[in-house]
Design a protein around this motif. Structure first.
Motif, PDB file in Angstrom:
ATOM      1  N   THR A   1      -2.877   7.514   5.291  1.00 27.32           N
ATOM      2  CA  THR A   1      -2.547   6.088   5.124  1.00 27.32           C
ATOM      3  C   THR A   1      -1.664   5.626   6.278  1.00 27.32           C
ATOM      4  O   THR A   1      -1.870   4.549   6.845  1.00 27.32           O
ATOM      5  CB  THR A   1      -1.814   5.851   3.786  1.00 27.32           C
ATOM      6  OG1 THR A   1      -2.541   6.487   2.762  1.00 27.32           O
ATOM      7  CG2 THR A   1      -1.648   4.370   3.496  1.00 27.32           C
TER       8      THR A   1
ATOM      9  N   ASP B   1       0.585   4.727  -2.078  1.00 27.70           N
ATOM     10  CA  ASP B   1       0.059   5.918  -1.399  1.00 27.70           C
ATOM     11  C   ASP B   1       0.832   6.176  -0.110  1.00 27.70           C
ATOM     12  O   ASP B   1       0.776   5.375   0.824  1.00 27.70           O
ATOM     13  CB  ASP B   1      -1.438   5.656  -1.100  1.00 27.70           C
ATOM     14  CG  ASP B   1      -2.089   6.780  -0.319  1.00 27.70           C
ATOM     15  OD1 ASP B   1      -1.431   7.822  -0.128  1.00 27.70           O
ATOM     16  OD2 ASP B   1      -3.245   6.590   0.132  1.00 27.70           O
ATOM     17  N   ARG B   2       1.551   7.317  -0.060  1.00 20.23           N
ATOM     18  CA  ARG B   2       2.333   7.603   1.160  1.00 20.23           C
ATOM     19  C   ARG B   2       1.765   8.811   1.890  1.00 20.23           C
ATOM     20  O   ARG B   2       2.499   9.620   2.471  1.00 20.23           O
ATOM     21  CB  ARG B   2       3.784   7.841   0.807  1.00 20.23           C
ATOM     22  CG  ARG B   2       4.405   6.567   0.277  1.00 20.23           C
ATOM     23  CD  ARG B   2       5.881   6.626   0.130  1.00 20.23           C
ATOM     24  NE  ARG B   2       6.319   5.388  -0.527  1.00 20.23           N
ATOM     25  CZ  ARG B   2       7.485   5.224  -1.061  1.00 20.23           C
ATOM     26  NH1 ARG B   2       8.373   6.186  -1.032  1.00 20.23           N
ATOM     27  NH2 ARG B   2       7.803   4.089  -1.638  1.00 20.23           N
ATOM     28  N   SER B   3       0.449   8.987   1.860  1.00 25.03           N
ATOM     29  CA  SER B   3      -0.170  10.127   2.543  1.00 25.03           C
ATOM     30  C   SER B   3      -0.215   9.880   4.044  1.00 25.03           C
ATOM     31  O   SER B   3      -0.122   8.729   4.504  1.00 25.03           O
ATOM     32  CB  SER B   3      -1.595  10.331   2.026  1.00 25.03           C
ATOM     33  OG  SER B   3      -2.363   9.197   2.369  1.00 25.03           O
TER      34      SER B   3
ATOM     35  N   GLN C   1       0.832  -1.196   0.000  1.00 27.66           N
ATOM     36  CA  GLN C   1       0.000   0.000   0.000  1.00 27.66           C
ATOM     37  C   GLN C   1       0.879   1.264   0.000  1.00 27.66           C
ATOM     38  O   GLN C   1       0.604   2.211  -0.737  1.00 27.66           O
ATOM     39  CB  GLN C   1      -0.897  -0.032   1.257  1.00 27.66           C
ATOM     40  CG  GLN C   1      -1.865   1.124   1.419  1.00 27.66           C
ATOM     41  CD  GLN C   1      -2.992   1.051   0.385  1.00 27.66           C
ATOM     42  OE1 GLN C   1      -3.280  -0.012  -0.171  1.00 27.66           O
ATOM     43  NE2 GLN C   1      -3.586   2.195   0.072  1.00 27.66           N
TER      44      GLN C   1
END
Ligand SMILES: Nc1ncnc2c1ncn2[C@@H]1O[C@H](COP(=O)(O)OP(=O)(O)OP(=O)(O)O)[C@@H](O)[C@H]1O
Length: 604
Positions: free
Chosen positions: A73, A68-70, A64
């Motif tokens: 997350t 997505d490295r927001s 994951q």
């Protein structure tokens, strides 16, 4: 394993149970814990699910995070991981708590059964088997059994975890999972081969431990005699020999067990190397994600660790089974004394009738042959005869300590084998030559004859014995501590306590093995007074060593090699000038007043 088993024998009552029989027996002990175990099983399952979910969640997170490295997350993954870990901990704590309580209760029940068995066994059992070894079964073997039960529950939860993980790994990569599993049969076969050796080795080691503790117990019990005969060096060298044997058995046991782990780790190492290589190749060809590869590598530890420890668990499991087997064998040991019924005599009058009784301790050495004797209620019988003539054996048969082989013994006309033994023995008072006193004070030891007796009752009987004068010689009266086995009291005082104990019990039949040891004339007079009170109006069988008792007896039974050769009163038997007269001249006469007075005259 011959090298380990040589020269070390099991007890004759040991038996080999099949694994199925053992399992059924263990399940029987767990059955009262059904509810706790069901909840524990639920907790084990949930814990295993969560422990499996943890690396899967990490693996998903890795994949994951590549997309997505927001911050959201990160937070979502962190919260998810913490939640899974916390819940896994909670379920683990619940199952640990419940299962350890259940195992504790099971061991308690097992110990109680073992203790019951120890109390149930008749005296012939203790003639044959050393008490130290029996104690070791009740203590150490039940302890070993409890440890293994805890380990087994751990093993079950690990196996569940492994199964769930494998199930998941199959959904990712069948070939890699099969590679992982390919090593399982090899390890299992290895463990199975090891199983037999382990069980025998451990049984041997436990037997040796029991022998050492039994030896120590015997040495300490007989320390006084050993010191008197200056046998310390002999005892030391005997102990050294037993200890050496124990060391060598334990060393071989350790060798057997220590060789298993390097072999297991070697196998695990090869498996790990293969999986890391194939996993990396699959990632390279993009048939496996990095997260899944991580899961396989992570799964390796989770998979191999339980698998390799199955071998060690297995050996521990064998230890528990061997220990359990020994405890069950003790519980199942058959008594020679068997009651066919539980008839109660109310009240017991004390008529005792031996009808053509044959008795021997060992098959080839008959002690009583075709022995008949009728004792009337309230009669005092003095058994006399040379040592080994069978006096104590008759008393032991009346007490039902041993089983006779032929004929009948009737109490008030009822076959002794049909009586309720507890009820019958409550009507039987026994005073042995060296009375056994339990650690505690005099009062507690007297009360042993009737646990619910009041202080006044104890005091009354203590005063009745020997007019109560002996109480003045005790430093704290009835509160005097008797010490281990009554060691703080003189032999005479111990006998007086034993007489008071029987008087409080108020039995219909009294068996008295008179002390041969000489005691001071004052105590002897007190004991005689005590005896007069106790023997009055009761059936009494006295293994007589004192002239005064023989003279006061209603009937003297003269024994030789288990046969009644003369019977009658003191005067009548003396007139017959037979065996009794000979016994009197060699043994009893020196106790007579005439003899003492004539000796005194000679000295003058
Ligand atoms: N526990 C036992 N196991 C095997 N044989 C025994 C046992 N107790 C006694 N015997 C044997 O049985 C025979 C009778 O012994 P018993 O103790 O009845 O004699 P006793 O007349 O009471 O002797 P003592 O006056 O020395 O006590 C003896 O030959 C003895 O060796």
């Amino acid at each position: 394993m011959g090298f380990i088993m040589d020269g070390l024998d099991a007890e004759a009552y040991d038996r080999t149970y099949t694994d199925g029989q053992l399992l059924r027996r263990i399940m029987h002990y767990f059955s009262p814990q059904r509810r706790a175990m069901a909840i524990a099983a639920g907790a084990i399952f949930l814990n295993a699910v969560l422990d499996t979910a943890l690396p899967i969640f990490v693996s998903i997170s890795i994949d994951q995070l590549q997309i997505d490295r927001s911050l959201s997350t990160f937070i979502y993954l962190a919260v998810g991981l913490s939640l899974i870990a916390t819940l896994a901990w909670v379920f683990n704590a619940v199952r640990q708590q419940l299962s350890s309580r259940a195992v504790g209760d099971v061991v308690l029940a097992l110990r109680e059964d073992a203790c019951d068995a120890v109390l149930e066994r008749d005296m012939s059992f203790y003639d044959t088997f050393q008490s130290g070894k029996v104690v070791s079964r009740v203590n150490s073997d039940t302890q070993a059994f409890s440890q293994v039960m805890t380990l087994t529950l751990d093993l079950l939860s690990r196996l569940l975890l492994v199964s769930l993980l494998i199930g998941y790994l199959f959904t990712i990569d069948v070939k890699l999972t099969f590679t992982l599993l390919g090593f399982a049969p090899i390890i299992f076969l290895f463990a199975l081969a090891f199983r037999k050796i382990a069980r025998r080795t451990i049984t041997q080691s436990r037997r040796m431990t029991a022998t050492v503790s039994s030896h120590i117990q015997e040495t300490v019990s007989g320390i006084g005699v050993a010191k008197t005969f200056r046998q310390e060096p002999v005892i030391y060298s005997e102990f050294h020999e037993v200890n050496e044997k124990s060391r060598s058995v334990n060393q071989k046991t350790r060798f057997v067990f220590s060789s298993i782990f390097p072999l297991m780790n070697g196998l695990a190492g090869i498996g790990t190397a293969l999986l890391v290589y194939w996993g990396a190749v699959s990632v390279n060809t993009e048939s496996l994600s990095i997260g899944d590869w991580f899961l396989f590598v992570q799964g390796l530890t989770m998979f191999w660790f339980p698998l390799t420890s199955i071998a060690s668990f297995w050996s521990q499991f064998q230890l528990g089974l061997a220990a359990g087997e020994r405890v069950f064998a003790l519980i199942d040991a058959e008594s020679n004394v068997v009651q066919n019924n539980n008839r109660k005599l109310m009240p017991v009058h004390g008529r005792i009738n031996f009808k053509q009784v044959n008795f021997s301790y060992t098959p080839d050495e008959p002690v009583l042959g075709n022995f008949s004797l009728e004792i009337q209620p309230g009669e005092t019988i003095a058994l006399v005869g040379h040592t080994g003539s069978g006096k104590s054996s008759i008393a032991k048969l009346i007490a039902r300590f041993y089983e006779f082989q032929h004929g009948t013994i009737e109490i008030d006309g009822v076959d002794i084998r049909e009586l309720d033994l507890g009820d019958y023995r409550s009507q039987l008072g026994i005073v042995t030559q060296t009375p056994f006193l339990f650690d505690g004070n005099v009062r507690e030891n007297i009360r042993y004859g009737k646990p619910d007796a009041s202080d006044e009752e104890v005091q009354t009987v203590a005063r009745l014995v020997g007019g109560g004068d002996w109480l003045g010689s005790l430093p704290n009266g009835l509160d005097t501590d008797v010490g281990e086995r009554g060691g703080n009291l003189s032999l005479g005082q111990r006998q007086l306590v034993a007489l008071a104990r029987v008087l409080l019990q108020n039995p219909a039949i009294v068996i008295l093995d008179e002390a041969t040891a000489s005691i001071d004339p004052l105590t002897e007079a007190l004991i005689q007074e005590g005896l007069d009170v106790i023997l009055k109006d009761r059936t009494a069988i006295v293994i007589a060593h004192r002239l005064s008792t023989v003279r006061h007896a209603d009937r003297i039974i003269v024994l030789r090699k288990g046969e009644i050769i003369e019977t009658g009163s003191h005067e009548g038997l003396l007139d017959q000038a037979g065996h009794y007269a000979e016994l009197y001249n060699t043994y009893f006469r020196h106790q007579s007043l005439e003899y003492i007075e004539s000796g005194a005259k000679d000295e003058l």
